[in-house]
Design a protein around this motif. Structure first.
Motif, short mmCIF file in Angstrom:
data_model
loop_
_atom_site.label_atom_id
_atom_site.label_comp_id
_atom_site.label_asym_id
_atom_site.label_seq_id
_atom_site.Cartn_x
_atom_site.Cartn_y
_atom_site.Cartn_z
N CYS A 83 0.93 -1.28 -0.05
CA CYS A 83 -0.14 0.06 0.01
C CYS A 83 0.80 1.03 -0.06
CB CYS A 83 -1.01 0.03 1.28
SG CYS A 83 -0.22 -0.14 2.81
N THR A 84 0.14 2.40 -0.07
CA THR A 84 1.09 3.59 -0.01
C THR A 84 1.50 3.71 1.30
OG1 THR A 84 -0.46 4.97 -1.50
CG2 THR A 84 0.78 6.19 0.11
N ASP A 85 2.54 4.30 1.43
CA ASP A 85 3.48 4.15 2.85
C ASP A 85 3.00 5.13 3.79
OD1 ASP A 85 5.25 3.51 4.67
OD2 ASP A 85 6.96 4.69 4.04
N ARG A 86 2.71 4.95 5.10
CA ARG A 86 2.40 6.11 5.74
C ARG A 86 2.87 5.51 7.52
NH1 ARG A 86 -4.31 5.64 5.72
NH2 ARG A 86 -4.25 6.52 7.76
N PRO A 87 3.05 6.44 8.30
CA PRO A 87 3.25 5.87 9.71
C PRO A 87 2.21 4.87 10.35
CG PRO A 87 3.60 8.25 9.42
CD PRO A 87 2.92 7.77 8.27
N GLY A 88 2.67 4.00 11.01
CA GLY A 88 1.88 3.17 11.95
C GLY A 88 1.38 1.85 11.14
N ILE A 89 1.80 1.39 9.89
CA ILE A 89 1.22 0.22 9.14
C ILE A 89 1.97 -0.96 10.32
CG2 ILE A 89 0.85 -0.93 7.17
CD1 ILE A 89 1.59 1.43 5.69
N THR A 90 2.91 -0.88 10.26
CA THR A 90 3.63 -2.30 10.91
C THR A 90 2.74 -2.38 12.22
OG1 THR A 90 5.74 -2.02 9.85
CG2 THR A 90 5.67 -3.40 11.84
N ALA A 91 2.82 -1.26 13.21
CA ALA A 91 2.30 -1.28 14.48
C ALA A 91 0.72 -1.78 14.36
CB ALA A 91 2.24 -0.24 15.05
N ARG A 92 0.02 -1.45 13.53
CA ARG A 92 -1.61 -1.87 13.40
C ARG A 92 -1.64 -3.39 12.92
NH1 ARG A 92 -5.34 2.05 12.05
NH2 ARG A 92 -6.68 0.43 12.10
N VAL A 93 -0.58 -3.89 12.13
CA VAL A 93 -0.62 -5.36 11.53
C VAL A 93 -0.52 -6.11 12.61
CG1 VAL A 93 0.08 -6.66 10.00
CG2 VAL A 93 -0.25 -4.50 9.07
#
Length: 284
Positions: free
Chosen positions: A11-21
């Motif tokens: 997806c488009t990069d943005r803060p917090g993706i790793t933490a959410r997943v």
């Protein structure tokens, strides 16, 4: 015992993706076994692959509950069983060294696949050195006049066998734009030179004439642009001034076999994500 799952996403990069997943998986009792990510700053894209034990949560539940999160980030994502053998259709012409290598690696358990059929534009006698066992073999000759009909037969075979991956194991026919589009993202070809150099016929002879010191092979996804699809894996080998064209061909056969096998393994293990005309390949 639950089967491990593999979640891949981009997806488009943005803060917090790793933490959410990772939080999502933790809250559902998931235990992460392996996790890799890549932030492509050039294209502002984010890629991730996570292997995890889902615990007591079913794959259907995870899929349904992850969908809103995926929608929030406009993710292109997939949730797959890690250890399920993928159904593979292999196509070959007269040179069967890549085919033989793939079948050997499958038989010893190195490649998590289920060969559903072998299609060739030459009769079975052309690959008499390769033990096919009880894998269905289909001889589909092709000419300029019958190309469209033959390719339609291949599509039908792929559909009837539920083939998830098409492997061109030295299948020496150029796929039409229609065929390439039909199998987009699930058709791997081995090119017997180190792309983008030495395209076309007799690449090792071309390399010999140019006096190169390295030869190689490239495995890539098939696209309408001949031999220019996203590259999955490449390898090369040093050669010397005394090597003849025949010796380059001999060495090339070994490179081709191992490069194709590695590309197939990476695809089967859900380790390859498309990034435009390139790929993101997570090691493992």
């Amino acid at each position: 015992m639950t089967q491990p799952l593999v979640l891949t996403l981009s997806c488009t990069d943005r803060p917090g993706i790793t933490a959410r997943v990772t939080t999502f998986l933790f809250e559902r009792g998931g235990n992460i076994l392996e996790a890799q990510q890549f932030n492509d700053r050039a294209s502002d894209a984010f890629f991730m692959r996570v292997e995890f034990d889902p615990g007591d949560t079913s794959r259907e539940t995870i899929r349904a509950e992850f969908a809103p999160l995926a929608d929030e980030y406009s993710m292109d994502w997939k949730l797959a069983l890690r250890d399920r053998p993928r159904r593979v259709l292999i196509m070959v012409s007269k040179f069967d060294h890549c085919l033989a290598d793939l079948l050997y690696r499958w038989r010893i358990g190195e490649l998590p696949m289920e060969p559903v059929a072998i299609v060739s534009n030459h009769p079975r006698e052309a690959i008499e050195h390769t033990h096919l066992g009880d894998i269905p073999f289909l001889h589909l000759p092709i000419t300029r006049e019958t190309k469209a009909q033959q390719e339609a037969q291949v599509r039908t075979i792929a559909e009837d066998t539920d083939a998830e991956l098409i492997v061109l194991a030295r299948y020496m026919q150029i796929l039409s734009d229609e065929q390439a589009a039909h199998f987009a993202g699930r058709c791997i070809n081995i090119h017997h030179s180190f792309l983008p150099g030495f395209k076309g016929a007799k690449p090792y002879h071309q390399a010999y004439e140019r006096g190169v010191k390295m030869i190689g092979a490239s495995a890539h996804y098939v696209t309408a642009d001949l031999d220019e699809g996203p590259i999955i894996h490449q390898d090369a080998e040093s050669i010397g001034h005394a090597d003849t064209p025949d010796e380059l061909v001999r060495k090339g056969r070994d490179i081709e076999s191992r490069v194709l096998a590695e590309a197939v393994r990476l695809h089967l293990e859900e380790r390859v994500l498309l990034n435009g005309q390139r790929t993101v390949v997570f090691s493992g």
